[in-house]
Design a protein around this motif. Sequence first.
Motif, PDB file in Angstrom:
ATOM      1  N   SER A  69       0.852  -1.187   0.000  1.00 53.85           N
ATOM      2  CA  SER A  69       0.000   0.000   0.000  1.00 53.85           C
ATOM      3  C   SER A  69       0.891   1.241   0.000  1.00 53.85           C
ATOM      4  CB  SER A  69      -0.908   0.011   1.233  1.00 53.85           C
ATOM      5  OG  SER A  69      -1.672   1.200   1.296  1.00 53.85           O
ATOM      6  N   THR A  70       0.485   2.262  -0.750  1.00 43.42           N
ATOM      7  CA  THR A  70       1.261   3.500  -0.832  1.00 43.42           C
ATOM      8  C   THR A  70       1.134   4.280   0.471  1.00 43.42           C
ATOM      9  OG1 THR A  70       0.867   3.624  -3.213  1.00 43.42           O
ATOM     10  CG2 THR A  70       1.594   5.635  -2.122  1.00 43.42           C
ATOM     11  N   PRO A  71       2.231   4.582   1.144  1.00 39.66           N
ATOM     12  CA  PRO A  71       2.161   5.325   2.410  1.00 39.66           C
ATOM     13  C   PRO A  71       1.455   6.666   2.247  1.00 39.66           C
ATOM     14  CG  PRO A  71       4.369   4.443   2.082  1.00 39.66           C
ATOM     15  CD  PRO A  71       3.621   4.223   0.795  1.00 39.66           C
ATOM     16  N   GLY A  72       0.528   6.941   3.150  1.00 37.37           N
ATOM     17  CA  GLY A  72      -0.166   8.224   3.161  1.00 37.37           C
ATOM     18  C   GLY A  72      -1.273   8.363   2.149  1.00 37.37           C
ATOM     19  N   ALA A  73      -1.442   7.364   1.263  1.00 37.81           N
ATOM     20  CA  ALA A  73      -2.458   7.479   0.210  1.00 37.81           C
ATOM     21  C   ALA A  73      -3.863   7.463   0.810  1.00 37.81           C
ATOM     22  CB  ALA A  73      -2.297   6.338  -0.789  1.00 37.81           C
ATOM     23  N   GLY A  74      -4.692   8.431   0.393  1.00 35.18           N
ATOM     24  CA  GLY A  74      -6.077   8.479   0.844  1.00 35.18           C
ATOM     25  C   GLY A  74      -6.272   8.966   2.261  1.00 35.18           C
ATOM     26  N   GLU A  75      -5.211   9.391   2.920  1.00 34.71           N
ATOM     27  CA  GLU A  75      -5.313   9.878   4.301  1.00 34.71           C
ATOM     28  C   GLU A  75      -5.546  11.385   4.303  1.00 34.71           C
ATOM     29  OE1 GLU A  75      -6.075  10.255   7.695  1.00 34.71           O
ATOM     30  OE2 GLU A  75      -5.278   8.196   7.475  1.00 34.71           O
ATOM     31  N   ALA A  76      -6.740  11.794   4.760  1.00 33.08           N
ATOM     32  CA  ALA A  76      -7.078  13.212   4.752  1.00 33.08           C
ATOM     33  C   ALA A  76      -6.319  13.987   5.814  1.00 33.08           C
ATOM     34  CB  ALA A  76      -8.592  13.385   4.958  1.00 33.08           C
ATOM     35  N   ASP A  77      -5.991  13.319   6.908  1.00 32.07           N
ATOM     36  CA  ASP A  77      -5.262  13.970   7.992  1.00 32.07           C
ATOM     37  C   ASP A  77      -3.771  14.022   7.626  1.00 32.07           C
ATOM     38  OD1 ASP A  77      -3.914  14.671  10.328  1.00 32.07           O
ATOM     39  OD2 ASP A  77      -5.357  13.655  11.621  1.00 32.07           O
ATOM     40  N   VAL A 134       3.696  -0.419  -8.273  1.00 33.79           N
ATOM     41  CA  VAL A 134       3.956   0.520  -7.190  1.00 33.79           C
ATOM     42  C   VAL A 134       3.561   1.921  -7.641  1.00 33.79           C
ATOM     43  CG1 VAL A 134       5.744   1.624  -5.798  1.00 33.79           C
ATOM     44  CG2 VAL A 134       5.828  -0.845  -6.223  1.00 33.79           C
ATOM     45  N   TYR A 135       2.725   2.566  -6.850  1.00 33.33           N
ATOM     46  CA  TYR A 135       2.387   3.963  -7.097  1.00 33.33           C
ATOM     47  C   TYR A 135       3.108   4.814  -6.058  1.00 33.33           C
ATOM     48  CZ  TYR A 135      -1.157   2.312 -10.315  1.00 33.33           C
ATOM     49  OH  TYR A 135      -1.788   1.710 -11.372  1.00 33.33           O
ATOM     50  N   GLU A 136       3.852   5.797  -6.551  1.00 35.25           N
ATOM     51  CA  GLU A 136       4.652   6.603  -5.646  1.00 35.25           C
ATOM     52  C   GLU A 136       3.756   7.451  -4.747  1.00 35.25           C
ATOM     53  OE1 GLU A 136       6.635   8.316  -8.914  1.00 35.25           O
ATOM     54  OE2 GLU A 136       8.520   7.240  -8.549  1.00 35.25           O
ATOM     55  N   PRO A 137       4.201   7.708  -3.525  1.00 39.06           N
ATOM     56  CA  PRO A 137       3.422   8.582  -2.638  1.00 39.06           C
ATOM     57  C   PRO A 137       3.318   9.990  -3.210  1.00 39.06           C
ATOM     58  CG  PRO A 137       5.151   7.393  -1.448  1.00 39.06           C
ATOM     59  CD  PRO A 137       5.414   7.201  -2.911  1.00 39.06           C
ATOM     60  N   GLY A 138       2.433  10.783  -2.624  1.00 37.63           N
ATOM     61  CA  GLY A 138       2.352  12.184  -2.998  1.00 37.63           C
ATOM     62  C   GLY A 138       3.687  12.868  -2.761  1.00 37.63           C
ATOM     63  N   LEU A 139       3.892  13.993  -3.435  1.00 34.37           N
ATOM     64  CA  LEU A 139       5.187  14.666  -3.362  1.00 34.37           C
ATOM     65  C   LEU A 139       5.625  14.970  -1.939  1.00 34.37           C
ATOM     66  CD1 LEU A 139       5.252  17.198  -6.345  1.00 34.37           C
ATOM     67  CD2 LEU A 139       6.673  15.168  -6.011  1.00 34.37           C
ATOM     68  N   ASP A 160      -1.200  15.258   9.173  1.00 35.34           N
ATOM     69  CA  ASP A 160      -0.282  14.889  10.256  1.00 35.34           C
ATOM     70  C   ASP A 160      -0.195  13.372  10.391  1.00 35.34           C
ATOM     71  OD1 ASP A 160       0.255  17.525  10.841  1.00 35.34           O
ATOM     72  OD2 ASP A 160      -1.311  17.674  12.380  1.00 35.34           O
ATOM     73  N   LYS A 161      -1.317  12.703  10.285  1.00 32.49           N
ATOM     74  CA  LYS A 161      -1.324  11.250  10.375  1.00 32.49           C
ATOM     75  C   LYS A 161      -0.585  10.638   9.188  1.00 32.49           C
ATOM     76  CE  LYS A 161      -4.411   7.303  11.037  1.00 32.49           C
ATOM     77  NZ  LYS A 161      -5.833   6.852  11.180  1.00 32.49           N
ATOM     78  N   ALA A 162      -0.781  11.212   7.992  1.00 24.98           N
ATOM     79  CA  ALA A 162      -0.082  10.728   6.801  1.00 24.98           C
ATOM     80  C   ALA A 162       1.428  10.899   6.961  1.00 24.98           C
ATOM     81  CB  ALA A 162      -0.579  11.464   5.566  1.00 24.98           C
ATOM     82  N   SER A 163       1.843  12.015   7.544  1.00 24.75           N
ATOM     83  CA  SER A 163       3.267  12.253   7.756  1.00 24.75           C
ATOM     84  C   SER A 163       3.843  11.258   8.746  1.00 24.75           C
ATOM     85  CB  SER A 163       3.502  13.680   8.261  1.00 24.75           C
ATOM     86  OG  SER A 163       3.142  14.624   7.278  1.00 24.75           O
ATOM     87  N   ARG A 164       3.090  10.962   9.816  1.00 28.04           N
ATOM     88  CA  ARG A 164       3.579   9.990  10.802  1.00 28.04           C
ATOM     89  C   ARG A 164       3.708   8.608  10.178  1.00 28.04           C
ATOM     90  NH1 ARG A 164      -0.072  12.852  14.128  1.00 28.04           N
ATOM     91  NH2 ARG A 164      -1.652  11.196  13.934  1.00 28.04           N
ATOM     92  N   GLU A 165       2.762   8.235   9.342  1.00 22.09           N
ATOM     93  CA  GLU A 165       2.826   6.940   8.655  1.00 22.09           C
ATOM     94  C   GLU A 165       4.044   6.875   7.737  1.00 22.09           C
ATOM     95  OE1 GLU A 165       0.340   4.644   5.164  1.00 22.09           O
ATOM     96  OE2 GLU A 165      -0.824   5.662   6.738  1.00 22.09           O
ATOM     97  N   ALA A 166       4.299   7.976   7.039  1.00 14.51           N
ATOM     98  CA  ALA A 166       5.443   8.016   6.127  1.00 14.51           C
ATOM     99  C   ALA A 166       6.754   7.879   6.886  1.00 14.51           C
ATOM    100  CB  ALA A 166       5.420   9.312   5.327  1.00 14.51           C
ATOM    101  N   LEU A 167       6.882   8.591   8.007  1.00 10.15           N
ATOM    102  CA  LEU A 167       8.119   8.529   8.775  1.00 10.15           C
ATOM    103  C   LEU A 167       8.306   7.165   9.425  1.00 10.15           C
ATOM    104  CD1 LEU A 167       8.135  12.091  10.400  1.00 10.15           C
ATOM    105  CD2 LEU A 167       9.516  11.254   8.500  1.00 10.15           C
TER     106      LEU A 167
END
Length: 440
Positions: free
Chosen positions: A257-265, A414-419, A267-274
Amino acid sequence: MSDTDRPHAPSAPDAPRSRAEPRLTTRHRDRRRLPRHVAVALPLAFAGLVSLLFSGNTLRPFETITTIEARMASKSDYFKDPEVRRLLLEHGIRVDIHRLGSRGIATQSLTGMDVVFPSGQPAAKLILNRQDRSVRSVRPFVSPLVLGTFWDYAETLVRAGVATRQPVAGGGRTLYYDLDMQKFTDLLDGRDGGRETGDQDKDGRPERVDTWNGIGFDRVGGNSNSGRVLVRTSSVCESNAAGTYLSILAFVKNGDSTPGAGEADKDKASREALDVAARIKPLIDVQGMWADEQADSYLSALGESIAPISLIYEHQYLAHQIDYERRHDRQDSGRVLLYPTPYALTEPQLISLSGKGDKLVRLIATDRELRRRAIELGFRVRFSGEDGTSEQLNAHLAENGIQVPTPNRDRTKVYEPGLDILEKIIDYVGDCRPPAGDTP
């Protein structure tokens, strides 16, 4: 009357002398022949003139050549090709290449550049976001990200259950393998079920785990390598290839699954990415210092001693095989490709930054000869209204005696995460410095 008194005829000396008419002397002209070398050269010169007339190049020496300043990454290989350079000169264009990694192109100054050619979409989007006007661009071809390795290392991965051979029509050694990235990443962390030693290759000898000998390399080709299993990459802070490889690792470690994909929050998307970045950083750090020009090292005579596995693009390997077949009348079966599953495609984008750059973009988008040459250099050309990107390349490989890659049945992409997310992952894994400021 005496004889002396008699008249007599004048003697010969006394007779009047006749004088010849004077002749008009004219200058003699020396009629010289043409020098032999001139006589030989004239037919050749005439033939050359006729050729220029029929080719439409009579005035070519008098035409102005436009020099285009370009900053390019790995796809500069295309513009460095002698045939591509010749074709561009026919259109009055010369490209002056300044080589830099894709992310470096996207984050550094573009002053004085007419075009840029990053190797993938993340860098291209960063560049486009910096422009204060509408710009011309074209995505002329795609190239899958692959791992270049050598036959005995690939067979070791097969033996370890991590890779599978692609079939070969008529039998013989294959050039291509499919690589299970989930299993492969398990070989990169230096542990097997939490243990640092074990018997991974089932030879009855405990060894350090996740080493080449530990997974059976010394039982495949008769050689030995006690080093860690790792992938040699270029800098994740500069290179599109390395950034795309991070996207594959992040995708796999995040449960496909692409990290942060579809996550509106955000801050939560950033925490998942890190969190994902922290898990994949050790898989990159194991290689030590970054190395540039992976393909050049891999394809060199010392390639195997430099790195058993190198991160490259498919077109670089296929161009090597085409050239090797031409020179040796056989394939280079010692060098092979690992196609990752899931897979990632890279889409380089030629972006114009000036009027001169517009001219090059239009030419690359429309010229058939330049398109044909791209196929000959191993690229999967993408243009609407024609055969698919793979069909043209596959036909060219078959015509030149090169094995054609077989698509994997597992088409997970693989779909790259948002920029923003991808930048966080790259900065964390690579400890990248902040980019230098610049105006468009």
